[in-house]
Structure formats: structure tokens, C-alpha cells
Design an enzyme around this catalytic site. Structure first.
Site, PDB file in Angstrom:
ATOM      1  N   GLY A   1      79.548 -36.039  74.254  1.00 38.06           N
ATOM      2  CA  GLY A   1      80.244 -37.315  74.024  1.00 38.06           C
ATOM      3  C   GLY A   1      80.248 -38.235  75.233  1.00 38.06           C
TER       4      GLY A   1
ATOM      5  N   ARG B   1      86.824 -43.252  77.494  1.00 35.27           N
ATOM      6  CA  ARG B   1      88.174 -43.491  77.993  1.00 35.27           C
ATOM      7  C   ARG B   1      88.370 -42.986  79.426  1.00 35.27           C
ATOM      8  NH1 ARG B   1      90.288 -40.989  72.366  1.00 35.27           N
ATOM      9  NH2 ARG B   1      88.142 -40.223  72.421  1.00 35.27           N
TER      10      ARG B   1
ATOM     11  N   LYS C   1      85.119 -22.389 114.514  1.00 33.63           N
ATOM     12  CA  LYS C   1      83.993 -22.597 113.607  1.00 33.63           C
ATOM     13  C   LYS C   1      82.913 -21.564 113.873  1.00 33.63           C
ATOM     14  CE  LYS C   1      80.213 -24.291 114.411  1.00 33.63           C
ATOM     15  NZ  LYS C   1      79.033 -24.998 114.901  1.00 33.63           N
TER      16      LYS C   1
HETATM   17  C1  UD1 Z   1      88.129 -35.203  67.722  1.00 32.92           C
HETATM   18  C2  UD1 Z   1      88.340 -35.048  66.199  1.00 32.92           C
HETATM   19  C3  UD1 Z   1      89.811 -35.272  65.877  1.00 32.92           C
HETATM   20  C4  UD1 Z   1      90.645 -34.281  66.658  1.00 32.92           C
HETATM   21  C5  UD1 Z   1      90.354 -34.366  68.171  1.00 32.92           C
HETATM   22  C6  UD1 Z   1      91.033 -33.227  68.895  1.00 32.92           C
HETATM   23  C7  UD1 Z   1      86.326 -35.714  64.949  1.00 32.92           C
HETATM   24  C8  UD1 Z   1      85.670 -36.798  64.191  1.00 32.92           C
HETATM   25  N1  UD1 Z   1      87.512 -35.998  65.471  1.00 32.92           N
HETATM   26  O1  UD1 Z   1      88.475 -36.542  68.070  1.00 32.92           O
HETATM   27  O2  UD1 Z   1      90.039 -35.109  64.479  1.00 32.92           O
HETATM   28  O3  UD1 Z   1      92.017 -34.506  66.409  1.00 32.92           O
HETATM   29  O4  UD1 Z   1      88.944 -34.260  68.407  1.00 32.92           O
HETATM   30  O5  UD1 Z   1      90.867 -33.330  70.273  1.00 32.92           O
HETATM   31  O6  UD1 Z   1      85.789 -34.638  65.014  1.00 32.92           O
HETATM   32  N2  UD1 Z   1      80.883 -35.094  70.975  1.00 32.92           N
HETATM   33  C9  UD1 Z   1      79.516 -34.879  70.993  1.00 32.92           C
HETATM   34  N3  UD1 Z   1      78.695 -35.785  70.411  1.00 32.92           N
HETATM   35  C10 UD1 Z   1      79.154 -36.881  69.769  1.00 32.92           C
HETATM   36  C11 UD1 Z   1      80.549 -37.097  69.736  1.00 32.92           C
HETATM   37  C12 UD1 Z   1      81.390 -36.183  70.334  1.00 32.92           C
HETATM   38  O7  UD1 Z   1      79.055 -33.896  71.558  1.00 32.92           O
HETATM   39  O8  UD1 Z   1      78.320 -37.637  69.237  1.00 32.92           O
HETATM   40  C13 UD1 Z   1      81.778 -34.113  71.617  1.00 32.92           C
HETATM   41  C14 UD1 Z   1      82.555 -34.702  72.776  1.00 32.92           C
HETATM   42  O9  UD1 Z   1      81.864 -34.495  74.001  1.00 32.92           O
HETATM   43  C15 UD1 Z   1      83.861 -33.927  72.750  1.00 32.92           C
HETATM   44  C16 UD1 Z   1      84.002 -33.511  71.298  1.00 32.92           C
HETATM   45  O10 UD1 Z   1      82.743 -33.681  70.693  1.00 32.92           O
HETATM   46  O11 UD1 Z   1      83.808 -32.773  73.552  1.00 32.92           O
HETATM   47  C17 UD1 Z   1      85.047 -34.364  70.569  1.00 32.92           C
HETATM   48  O12 UD1 Z   1      84.708 -35.736  70.703  1.00 32.92           O
HETATM   49  P1  UD1 Z   1      85.780 -36.831  71.062  1.00 32.92           P
HETATM   50  O13 UD1 Z   1      85.083 -38.142  71.150  1.00 32.92           O
HETATM   51  O14 UD1 Z   1      86.600 -36.406  72.193  1.00 32.92           O
HETATM   52  O15 UD1 Z   1      86.621 -36.828  69.708  1.00 32.92           O
HETATM   53  P2  UD1 Z   1      88.162 -37.200  69.537  1.00 32.92           P
HETATM   54  O16 UD1 Z   1      88.267 -38.665  69.355  1.00 32.92           O
HETATM   55  O17 UD1 Z   1      88.945 -36.552  70.577  1.00 32.92           O
HETATM   56 MG    MG Z   2      88.525 -35.549  72.337  1.00 33.40          MG
END
Ligand code: UD1
Ligand code: MG
Length: 473
Positions: free
Chosen positions: A16, A20, A359
Site C-alpha cells: 500500500g 497518510r 572506543k
Molecule cells: C483495511 C480494510 C478495513 C479494515 C482496516 C483495518 C479493506 C478494503 N479495508 O482498511 O476494512 O477495517 O484495513 O486496519 O480491506 N495494501 C496492498 N495493496 C493495495 C492496498 C493495500 O498491499 O493495493 C496493503 C497495505 O499495505 C496495508 C493493507 O493492505 O498493509 C491494508 O491497506 P490500508 O490502505 O491500510 O487499508 P485500510 O484503509 O486500513
Molecule cells: Mg490500514
């Protein structure tokens, strides 16, 4: 059940954007308590003894890949997600990277560093007992804002999951949230993930949409509620990182105290997850223990001490000091205000006292460097006393040179040891000497001009002063 009991595969989603965080560094590499977030997640998943771990990488892929190669105890496969299209797309890529096969797969995000292996184990065993197609780990939160909400049907079955941005006002009131940790039957995951589309506010492929696909196919989707809601916190910002680190620090302190370590004030003590501490050791406030630090039994460490990847043996005392890749022998004494830099090794019962910097040097058993010294690139034998203000002049502007001080030597206060130089066994140096030549065993090395005493000089000066004649020039 077709699969062999206990064996699972793991997919970790770590591609991801981490928008933020507003960081040049991938979110999952941001550290808490001495390990990147992803490190904590990998260690927890390794606790399940998985057949294979696949980590989906994207943002900062190279750095994440490099970290995993060094860190993981079991080889992990990494799979590149070329575009961050959402958690469903990432999960599909991770599942494919596991290679052919069926059985159970645990899917978890790389940004949930507080999850414990116990919770993961309970989740997997619940999933198996229920013979579910999918089981999602959920939690009840007083403030569910930002999380996906679990929508249940009239008989309590999981019906769907809605993201905060897509939720209606009524759905936003649901306190049960998605932790983004799932267990799936692999074959069913494969068949249910492809129909997921980007029909949501964020135009992403949501893994959460798999619930509706499976329910429509008549499969069971279960929810297992985590006992400790604090474990499931997703870290999406630096402020959440600080909050999660504080929870983890409490946990680390609890673990050490339960094992027999006294921590005078856990709220003012910072111990990394990687540190080991022996029994009946006391850690005083404002102490920072990090990296591969190992502390023995019956030690006193702190107050106000920073220890980075150093070893402190049984019964040693370290206060108001900084230790970086140093070794402190049993019963040795460090500080107040000592700085032990990389390669500083104190033998048993040795001392590095007030305003002393050491050191890349060995200080032998029972030897003492008590005050105001710099010791660099030196070999100091046993039973040596180094007088206050002694300095090894180890650097000639181009190269570093060694100082050797043999057993039982006595270095007079304020000696400059101009390296390379050797002080023989039992030899002395005169206070204030600049020693550039070796001193043979048993000899006195002295280098200073003779002292002149001018008789009556001081009393004459005072008399002149009384007569009103100024003396200052
Ligand atoms: C996600 C969940 C949400 C949950 C929350 C808990 C989904 C759609 N949403 O939201 O329901 O309450 O986690 O913390 O699943 N990632 C990828 N590739 C992508 C997108 C994300 O590898 O294309 C990975 C990110 O690196 C991260 C994880 O998936 O480690 C979750 O992604 P993030 O964007 O943090 O989702 P949240 O908005 O937190
Ligand atoms: Mg998350």
C-alpha cells in the site's frame, strides 16, 4: 478436512501507498520498539509455523524486499503488485505467489503490528472448527471510525463489510470492525476474488467485497472476535504509530517483569522488542535499551542510560551513560557519564568512570579508567590503573595507531600516550608526561621539564600589593 492439521500458508499485504504517513519511506518499514511494523507482523505469522509466507510489495518494493531477506527466519517469497489497486488485488497476487495448492491461508495486513500469535492461532482454529469458507477477525471498538464495519443479518451471520467511506449513517454506528486479518480456504478464495469490482468511493478493489460473493455462492463466512481490541489497531498515520508503540512498550515491560526483571517506572523506560534481560536486574527510569542488547542477571542499568546493541554481563552497574555496540564484563562499573563506543570491551570488574570515552579498546579484568579519559584503539591488560585525564593520542591525522598497556601498569594522571606506544608490565608513567616511546616493564616513563621553586616569590608579591604598587601587566 483435506489438508493436514495445523499447516497454513500466509499472505501479508504490504504494498500500500501509506499516503497518510506522508513519508518517502514505505509505511510498513516505519519502526516501533526496534523493528519495522512489517517485522512485528512477520514474527507473529512465523509463530504459526506456516508452510510458506508470501509478502505482497509495491510501494518502496526494493527496500521492503531487502529488509525481508535479512529479517525473515523462514524464506519468504515476495510478489510485486505493480499498481496499488486495492486489498483484493493484493490478496490475489499474494495467493498466486504461494504457488499451486489448497488448504488454509491466513491473509493479514502489514500495518497491524500489535497482533499476537495467540490471536492468530485462535482465529485459525475457529475457522477450522466452523469449516468456514472464510473467517474474518473482528473487534468491538468504542471508536470504530476509519475501519470497515461488519454488517450482520437477522440471525447474526456475516452479511457484508462496508468501508467507512461507503457506510450509511446507520452502518457507521456499528461497533464491530474488520481487522483486515482473514483466514480462507484457498480454493474458495481463488474462485471468489476475481468477480470483485471497483464499485466504491475509493475506486479500489476491496477484499471486504469477498464476503458478499461467498455468501451469494452459499458459502459460510464467519467472524471471530479478538479478545483484546488493542491488538488489532491498524497503523495508518504517525500518530497511530506512536499510540501503537506505547501499547507495545507496555507489553514488553510486562513480559520482562513477569520474567523477574524490576522496572522501576515502566512509563519512563523504553525497551525494544529485541532486547533480552536476565533475572533480578533493575532497570531505572529514562533508560533506552535497543537493538540486540543482552543484559545479564543482577545488573543495575540506568537511570538515564542509552544502550544500543551491547552486552552487559551479570552484576554490572551502568548509570547516566551511553553504550553503543560495547561489551561490559561481569561486575564492571560504568558511569556516571561514560560513553562506550563500538568495540569498547570492559573485562570483569573493570571500570569506566566519569566523563570517560572508550572506543575499539579492551580494558582487562579489574582495570580502571575512572575519570576524564579518552581511550581509543588500546589494549589494556589486567589490574591497570589509568590516572585522571589520560588520553590515547591514537590519530595522527591520517591513520589510527594502537596503544598497548600491559598488566599491572600504572598510568599517571594526565598522561598523553602518543600511539603507537607500549607500556610494559608493571611500568609507571609520570603524571603530565607525553609518552611517545615505549616504557619497558617495571620502568618509569617520565617526560616533563624540571620544576623551579623561587623562594619568597609569593610573599614578596603580596607585600608589593599592599604598598599600592600594581603588579599586573
Ligand atoms: C483495511 C480494510 C478495513 C479494515 C482496516 C483495518 C479493506 C478494503 N479495508 O482498511 O476494512 O477495517 O484495513 O486496519 O480491506 N495494501 C496492498 N495493496 C493495495 C492496498 C493495500 O498491499 O493495493 C496493503 C497495505 O499495505 C496495508 C493493507 O493492505 O498493509 C491494508 O491497506 P490500508 O490502505 O491500510 O487499508 P485500510 O484503509 O486500513
Ligand atoms: Mg490500514
Amino acid at each position: 478436512m483435506a489438508e493436514s492439521r495445523g499447516v497454513v500458508s500466509v499472505v501479508i499485504l504490504a504494498a500500500g501507498e501509506g499516503k497518510r504517513f506522508r513519508s518517502a519511506k514505505p509505511k510498513v518499514l516505519h519502526e516501533m520498539c526496534g523493528l519495522p511494523m512489517l517485522g512485528h507482523v512477520v514474527r507473529a505469522s512465523e509463530g504459526l509455523k506456516p508452510a510458506k509466507i508470501a509478502v505482497v510489495i509495491g510501494r518502496g518494493a526494493e527496500a521492503v524486499d531487502r529488509f525481508l531477506k535479512d529479517f525473515a527466519r523462514k524464506p519468504v517469497v515476495t510478489a510485486l503488485q505493480p499498481e496499488q489497486l486495492g486489498t483484493a488485488d493484493a490478496t490475489r497476487i499474494g495467493e498466486e505467489a504461494l504457488g499451486k495448492g489448497t488448504g488454509t491461508v491466513l491473509v493479514m495486513p502489514g500495518d497491524t503490528p500489535l497482533l499476537s500469535v495467540e490471536t492468530l492461532r485462535k482465529l485459525v482454529s475457529y475457522h477450522r472448527k466452523r469449516r468456514a469458507a472464510a473467517t474474518v477477525l473482528t473487534a468491538q471498538l468504542a471508536n470504530p471510525k476509519g475501519y470497515g464495519r461488519i454488517v450482520r443479518d437477522s440471525v447474526g451471520g456475516v452479511q457484508k463489510i462496508v468501508e467507512e467511506t461507503d457506510a450509511t449513517l446507520i452502518e457507521k454506528r456499528i461497533a464491530e470492525v474488520n481487522t483486515a486479518v482473514w483466514v480462507f480456504d484457498r480454493a474458495l478464495l481463488r474462485s471468489a476474488i476475481s468477480p470483485i469490482e471497483r464499485q466504491n468511493a475509493q475506486r479500489e478493489l476491496y477484499l471486504t467485497d469477498i464476503v458478499e460473493v461467498l455468501v451469494m455462492k452459499g458459502e459460510t463466512v464467519e467472524a471471530y472476535q479478538a479478545e483484546d481490541a488493542a491488538e488489532i489497531s491498524g497503523v495508518n498515520s504517525r500518530s497511530q504509530l506512536a499510540a501503537a508503540a506505547s501499547v507495545m512498550r507496555d507489553r514488553i515491560a510486562e513480559r520482562h517483569m513477569a520474567a523477574g526483571v524490576t522496572i522501576v517506572d515502566p512509563s519512563q523506560t523504553y525497551i525494544d522488542a529485541t532486547v533480552r534481560i536476565g533475572r533480578d536486574t533493575t532497570i531505572h527510569p529514562l533508560t533506552f535499551l535497543s537493538g540486540q542488547t543482552v543484559i545479564g542477571n543482577d545488573c543495575e542499568v540506568g537511570p538515564s542510560t542509552r544502550v544500543v546493541s551491547s552486552k552487559i554481563a551479570d552484576g554490572a552497574r551502568v548509570q547516566f551513560s551511553v553504550l553503543d555496540h560495547a561489551v561490559v564484563g561481569a561486575g564492571a562499573n560504568v558511569g556516571p557519564y561514560a560513553y562506550l563506543r563500538p568495540g569498547a570491551t570492559l573485562g570483569e570488574g573493570a571500570k569506566a568512570g566519569t566523563f570517560v570515552e572508550i572506543k575499539k579498546s579492551r580494558v582487562g579484568k579489574g582495570s580502571k579508567v575512572p575519570h576524564l579519559s579518552y581511550i581509543g584503539d588500546a589494549e589494556i591488560g589486567t589490574g591497570v590503573n589509568v590516572g585522571a585525564g589520560t588520553i590515547t593520542c591514537n590519530y595522527d591525522g591520517e591513520n589510527k595507531h594502537k596503544t598497548i598497556i600491559e598488566n599491572d601498569a600504572f598510568i599517571g594522571s594526565d598522561t598523553m600516550l602518543i600511539a603507537p606506544v607500549r607500556i610494559g608490565t608493571g611500568a609507571f608513567t609520570g603524571a603530565g608526561s607525553a609518552i611517545a616511546k615505549d616504557v619497558p616493564p617495571g620502568a618509569l616513563g617520565v617526560e616533563r621539564s624540571e620544576q623551579n621553586n623561587i623562594k619568597g616569590w609569593a610573599s614578596n608579591k603580596r607585600k608589593k600589593g599592599k604598598r599600592g604598587g600594581g603588579t599586573s601587566k
